[in-house]
Enzyme design. Structure first.
Site, short mmCIF file in Angstrom:
data_model
loop_
_atom_site.label_atom_id
_atom_site.label_comp_id
_atom_site.label_asym_id
_atom_site.label_seq_id
_atom_site.Cartn_x
_atom_site.Cartn_y
_atom_site.Cartn_z
N THR A 13 0.55 -1.36 0.14
CA THR A 13 0.09 -0.19 -0.28
C THR A 13 0.83 0.94 -0.08
OG1 THR A 13 0.10 0.22 2.37
CG2 THR A 13 -1.55 -1.42 1.40
N SER A 15 2.54 2.45 -2.65
CA SER A 15 3.79 1.93 -3.18
C SER A 15 4.01 3.05 -4.54
CB SER A 15 3.67 0.86 -3.82
OG SER A 15 2.09 0.84 -3.96
N GLY A 20 7.47 3.23 -0.05
CA GLY A 20 6.44 1.57 -0.66
C GLY A 20 7.12 2.00 -2.17
N SER A 136 7.56 3.12 12.44
CA SER A 136 9.21 4.23 12.38
C SER A 136 9.40 4.23 13.96
CB SER A 136 8.25 5.46 12.28
OG SER A 136 8.81 6.15 11.91
N TYR A 149 1.67 11.55 14.35
CA TYR A 149 2.03 10.90 13.84
C TYR A 149 2.73 9.85 14.61
CZ TYR A 149 5.80 8.47 10.75
OH TYR A 149 6.40 7.13 9.65
#
Length: 258
Positions: A13, A15, A20, A136, A149
């Site tokens: 996804t 990408s 991605g 992350s 985020y």
């Protein structure tokens, strides 16, 4: 080690750009039939053409339940799911309203939940599959200018661990991969002016890391290919004993031995 994903269908996804796109390319080079996704069909088509090797693609807004459902309807059987779609707007946490938080959660977390929930049962029934969540280092070190985020990336660690437990003993693995600062399209967008003046992204990456991620051991930003390499390995048969893990490709930013 030779990674061979021939006969496997892999969806990545988000990408059409950055990490991605590098993951999609890496999986295709390992033999997988890759499905590219993005919001705009023209961008999807361009990446599909660039990757070749039988790749195909779909445009969908995965930040909505309807967009996820449309993608699942178009691709009912998936062997490798890479939940990479995500957004990372900046802002003062005291000024971000509910709509901002909801948008972040829908795109970064619920897209991954919905797609994993849809495709994991098929993997379980076939006795093989890989679900990989792009978290992350910001999920461990919450950045003050991107708190929502960071929160969504922390959530993905819990979500991936939970799905991994649900798939226990089945031959299906579920893992999270945690990139650190990476020279991607998004990174370069932060330095549009500097790049236009002739500065090199790698040079800017070193400066950014030293200024904002001084705990980095490699003392530079990673490339998208370096992140993709870990994802491709995690998707491989060779990674069959790795599940429920948070795999860091952060250059040592997170100051932990665990």
């Amino acid at each position: 080690m030779k990674i061979d994903l021939t006969g496997r269908t892999a969806i990545v996804t988000g990408s059409t750009k950055g990490i991605g796109r590098a993951i999609a390319k890496g999986l295709a080079e390992a033999g997988a039939t890759v499905v590219v996704t993005g919001r705009r069909q023209a961008e999807v088509d361009a990446v599909v053409a660039a990757i070749g090797r039988g790749a195909r693609g779909h445009a969908a807004d995965l930040g909505t339940a309807a967009g996820c459902a449309a993608l699942v309807a178009a691709e009912p059987a998936v062997d490798i799911l890479v939940n990479n779609a995500g957004i990372f707007p900046m802002g003062d946490v005291l000024e971000l309203d509910d709509a901002h938080w909801e948008m972040m959660f829908q795109v970064n977390v619920m897209s991954a939940v919905r797609l994993t929930r849809a495709w994991l049962p098929g993997m379980l029934s076939r006795g093989w599959g890989r679900a990989i969540f792009l978290s992350s280092e910001s999920g461990l070190n919450i950045p003050v200018d991107m708190v929502p985020y960071g929160v969504t990336k922390t959530a993905l660690l819990a979500v991936s661990r939970g799905f991994a437990k649900r798939a226990a003993g089945t031959g299906v693995t579920v893992n999270a991969v945690l990139p650190g600062p990476t020279i991607s399209d998004g990174f370069e967008a932060f330095f549009t002016k500097e790049i236009a003046e002739g500065r090199k992204p790698a040079e800017l990456g070193v400066e950014f890391v030293k200024a904002h991620r001084p705990s980095s051991i490699i003392q530079r930003a990673a490339t998208v290919e370096e992140v993709a390499n870990l994802v491709v390995y995690t998707a491989s048969p060779q990674a069959s004993a790795t599940t429920g893990a948070a795999l860091r490709v952060d250059g040592g930013v997170v100051d932990s031995i665990a």
